[in-house]
Design an enzyme around this catalytic site. Structure first.
Site, PDB file in Angstrom:
ATOM      1  N   ALA A 153       0.458   4.443   0.633  1.00 32.30           N
ATOM      2  CA  ALA A 153       0.068   5.282   1.299  1.00 32.30           C
ATOM      3  C   ALA A 153       0.780   4.950   2.717  1.00 32.30           C
ATOM      4  O   ALA A 153       0.533   5.766   3.507  1.00 32.30           O
ATOM      5  CB  ALA A 153      -1.350   5.325   1.448  1.00 32.30           C
ATOM      6  N   CYS A 154       1.147   3.747   3.051  1.00 30.62           N
ATOM      7  CA  CYS A 154       1.593   3.021   4.256  1.00 30.62           C
ATOM      8  C   CYS A 154       3.162   3.269   4.456  1.00 30.62           C
ATOM      9  O   CYS A 154       3.974   2.803   3.547  1.00 30.62           O
ATOM     10  CB  CYS A 154       1.195   1.857   4.421  1.00 30.62           C
ATOM     11  SG  CYS A 154       1.664   0.862   5.721  1.00 30.62           S
ATOM     12  N   GLY A 155       3.673   4.110   5.349  1.00 27.89           N
ATOM     13  CA  GLY A 155       5.044   4.321   5.596  1.00 27.89           C
ATOM     14  C   GLY A 155       5.596   2.917   5.787  1.00 27.89           C
ATOM     15  O   GLY A 155       7.009   2.759   5.143  1.00 27.89           O
ATOM     16  N   ASN A 173       0.789  -0.851   0.029  1.00 24.66           N
ATOM     17  CA  ASN A 173       0.055   0.209   0.082  1.00 24.66           C
ATOM     18  C   ASN A 173       0.813   1.197  -0.055  1.00 24.66           C
ATOM     19  O   ASN A 173       1.453   1.422   1.184  1.00 24.66           O
ATOM     20  CB  ASN A 173      -0.989  -0.119   1.232  1.00 24.66           C
ATOM     21  CG  ASN A 173      -1.752   1.239   1.387  1.00 24.66           C
ATOM     22  OD1 ASN A 173      -1.636   2.300   0.441  1.00 24.66           O
ATOM     23  ND2 ASN A 173      -2.686   1.279   2.105  1.00 24.66           N
ATOM     24  N   ARG A 210       6.044   1.362   2.329  1.00 27.53           N
ATOM     25  CA  ARG A 210       7.293   2.186   1.673  1.00 27.53           C
ATOM     26  C   ARG A 210       8.504   1.603   2.128  1.00 27.53           C
ATOM     27  O   ARG A 210       9.396   1.661   1.388  1.00 27.53           O
ATOM     28  CB  ARG A 210       6.735   3.628   1.624  1.00 27.53           C
ATOM     29  CG  ARG A 210       5.505   3.864   0.997  1.00 27.53           C
ATOM     30  CD  ARG A 210       5.555   5.306   0.621  1.00 27.53           C
ATOM     31  NE  ARG A 210       5.615   6.243   2.006  1.00 27.53           N
ATOM     32  CZ  ARG A 210       4.827   6.549   2.774  1.00 27.53           C
ATOM     33  NH1 ARG A 210       3.645   6.360   2.427  1.00 27.53           N
ATOM     34  NH2 ARG A 210       5.219   7.289   3.822  1.00 27.53           N
TER      35      ARG A 210
END
Length: 116
Positions: free
Chosen positions: A11-13, A9, A16
């Site tokens: 949007a997920c730190g 995802n 990433r």
């Protein structure tokens, strides 16, 4: 190692960071943005088997409707959890990394290193 998949995802730190960690190790994984791709029952069951976990173990509660849907109730069945995850992919915790050595929910990101 070229047979690496990350269920990601962007949007997920943590997701990433896990992807960046794999790339730092010279691995370009197959990136599956599961919020776009969605899940099938067979996919989730196979993934749970590889993880050696139950659907409850990978249920994302924070930032989801898991409570409202009754999924955090201990009486919620495995089938009910999987069905909800198919309808709302955000209910699956991330990132999950799969390699020939196994699979892991990589929270923290460094857990991905155990699969390389």
């Amino acid at each position: 190692m070229t047979d690496v998949t990350i269920y990601h995802n962007p949007a997920c730190g943590t997701s990433r960071n896990t992807l960046a960690l794999l790339r730092e190790k010279g691995i370009e994984p197959r990136v599956v943005e599961y919020l776009k791709a969605g899940w099938t029952k067979d996919q989730l069951q196979d993934l749970l088997k590889r993880l050696d976990r139950s659907a409850r173990d990978i249920l994302r509660v924070r930032g989801t409707e898991a409570h409202e849907l009754g999924l955090t109730d201990p009486a919620a069945s495995e089938d009910a959890l999987i069905a909800a995850m198919i309808l709302q992919p955000i209910l699956v915790e991330r990132p999950i990394v799969v390699t020939p050595k196994g699979a892991a929910l990589c929270r923290p990101a460094e857990l991905a290193l155990t699969l390389l």
